[in-house]
Motif scaffolding. Structure first.
Motif, PDB file in Angstrom:
ATOM      1  N   ARG A   4      11.225  32.771 -13.316  1.00 46.57           N
ATOM      2  CA  ARG A   4      10.930  32.505 -11.900  1.00 46.57           C
ATOM      3  C   ARG A   4       9.592  31.780 -11.805  1.00 46.57           C
ATOM      4  N   LEU A   5       9.416  31.002 -10.756  1.00 49.59           N
ATOM      5  CA  LEU A   5       8.113  30.393 -10.485  1.00 49.59           C
ATOM      6  C   LEU A   5       7.465  31.209  -9.374  1.00 49.59           C
ATOM      7  N   LEU A   6       6.512  32.042  -9.764  1.00 51.98           N
ATOM      8  CA  LEU A   6       5.817  32.907  -8.821  1.00 51.98           C
ATOM      9  C   LEU A   6       4.399  32.392  -8.617  1.00 51.98           C
ATOM     10  N   ILE A   7       3.988  32.302  -7.367  1.00 47.39           N
ATOM     11  CA  ILE A   7       2.629  31.885  -7.019  1.00 47.39           C
ATOM     12  C   ILE A   7       1.937  33.069  -6.367  1.00 47.39           C
ATOM     13  N   ASP A   8       0.840  33.502  -6.968  1.00 49.24           N
ATOM     14  CA  ASP A   8       0.055  34.610  -6.419  1.00 49.24           C
ATOM     15  C   ASP A   8      -0.961  34.024  -5.450  1.00 49.24           C
ATOM     16  N   PHE A  46       1.832  20.184  -7.937  1.00 44.31           N
ATOM     17  CA  PHE A  46       0.548  20.591  -7.393  1.00 44.31           C
ATOM     18  C   PHE A  46       0.878  21.478  -6.198  1.00 44.31           C
ATOM     19  N   VAL A  47       0.314  22.683  -6.170  1.00 44.59           N
ATOM     20  CA  VAL A  47       0.611  23.622  -5.091  1.00 44.59           C
ATOM     21  C   VAL A  47      -0.669  23.888  -4.300  1.00 44.59           C
ATOM     22  N   GLN A  48      -0.530  23.836  -2.980  1.00 42.73           N
ATOM     23  CA  GLN A  48      -1.685  24.060  -2.114  1.00 42.73           C
ATOM     24  C   GLN A  48      -1.234  24.766  -0.841  1.00 42.73           C
ATOM     25  N   ARG A  49      -2.127  25.604  -0.345  1.00 45.99           N
ATOM     26  CA  ARG A  49      -1.841  26.362   0.881  1.00 45.99           C
ATOM     27  C   ARG A  49      -2.420  25.625   2.078  1.00 45.99           C
ATOM     28  N   PHE A  50      -1.604  25.514   3.132  1.00 40.25           N
ATOM     29  CA  PHE A  50      -2.020  24.930   4.406  1.00 40.25           C
ATOM     30  C   PHE A  50      -1.635  25.914   5.505  1.00 40.25           C
ATOM     31  N   LEU A  55       2.676  24.209   0.034  1.00 36.50           N
ATOM     32  CA  LEU A  55       3.265  22.899  -0.234  1.00 36.50           C
ATOM     33  C   LEU A  55       3.215  22.605  -1.728  1.00 36.50           C
ATOM     34  N   PHE A  56       4.393  22.244  -2.277  1.00 35.21           N
ATOM     35  CA  PHE A  56       4.534  21.848  -3.672  1.00 35.21           C
ATOM     36  C   PHE A  56       4.834  20.354  -3.698  1.00 35.21           C
ATOM     37  N   ALA A  84       8.754  14.721  -5.391  1.00 39.11           N
ATOM     38  CA  ALA A  84       9.309  15.875  -4.678  1.00 39.11           C
ATOM     39  C   ALA A  84       8.233  16.512  -3.802  1.00 39.11           C
ATOM     40  N   ALA A  85       8.655  16.996  -2.665  1.00 42.54           N
ATOM     41  CA  ALA A  85       7.767  17.733  -1.754  1.00 42.54           C
ATOM     42  C   ALA A  85       8.562  18.902  -1.189  1.00 42.54           C
ATOM     43  N   VAL A  86       8.116  20.108  -1.512  1.00 44.89           N
ATOM     44  CA  VAL A  86       8.809  21.318  -1.086  1.00 44.89           C
ATOM     45  C   VAL A  86       7.815  22.192  -0.341  1.00 44.89           C
TER      46      VAL A  86
END
Length: 167
Positions: A4-8, A46-50, A55-56, A84-86
């Motif tokens: 799984r791809l988990l982001i803490d 690249f993952v960032q919180r907005f 946003l990935f 890709a943008a998820v």
């Protein structure tokens, strides 16, 4: 390889971070008779919180075995998404599982009519002339499907048409 791809979110830097790796082919879990994943889902994102969104952006790629709609031969085509943008909604802090969102992003880019000419190793993609109805020679070796035992509903409709023509 992680499953799984988990982001803490508690350890995600405010300016974001890069994540890369592979998820197993079983992630796609496609029904029998559909395309088949032949390798892992590779990601470099690249993952960032907005605010309330995660946003990935980056690259996703996974190889699949498709059946050509013209030749009915299997072939391998890699679905590669360079830009890709998820986006995922964040309901609370903690761990966010992005696996399903990445899976869906790849699946929506499946070809509608897969053709072996679009394979990773393109093949000659032409319908066998034996299966074409136009200019079909009488002495071909393809058997015509039998009409006997066919759907009787059409016969019943034809009979109604014949009754209408008598009046």
């Amino acid at each position: 390889m992680q499953k799984r791809l988990l982001i803490d979110l508690s350890t995600l830097p405010e300016d974001g971070k890069n994540v890369s790796g592979e998820l197993p082919a079983e992630t796609f879990d496609l029904p029998e008779g559909d395309a088949k994943a032949t390798g892992p889902l590779e990601y470099d994102l690249f993952v960032q919180r907005f605010g309330s969104e995660l946003l990935f952006t980056g690259t996703l790629a996974a190889p699949f075995e498709f059946i050509c709609v013209r030749t009915l031969h299997p072939f391998i085509q890699t679905i590669r998404l360079e830009n890709a943008a998820v986006s995922l909604e964040i309901g609370r802090d903690g761990e966010i599982d992005a696996t399903e969102a990445l899976r869906e992003e790849v699946l929506i880019h499946f070809p509608v009519d897969p053709r072996c000419e679009d394979a990773d190793e393109p093949q000659h993609c032409e319908v066998d002339s034996r299966y074409l109805a136009v200019d079909k020679p009488d002495e071909d070796d393809v058997e015509t499907a039998p009409r006997a035992g066919s759907d009787d509903r059409w016969t019943a409709l034809d009979a109604l048409k014949d009754l209408k023509d008598q009046h």
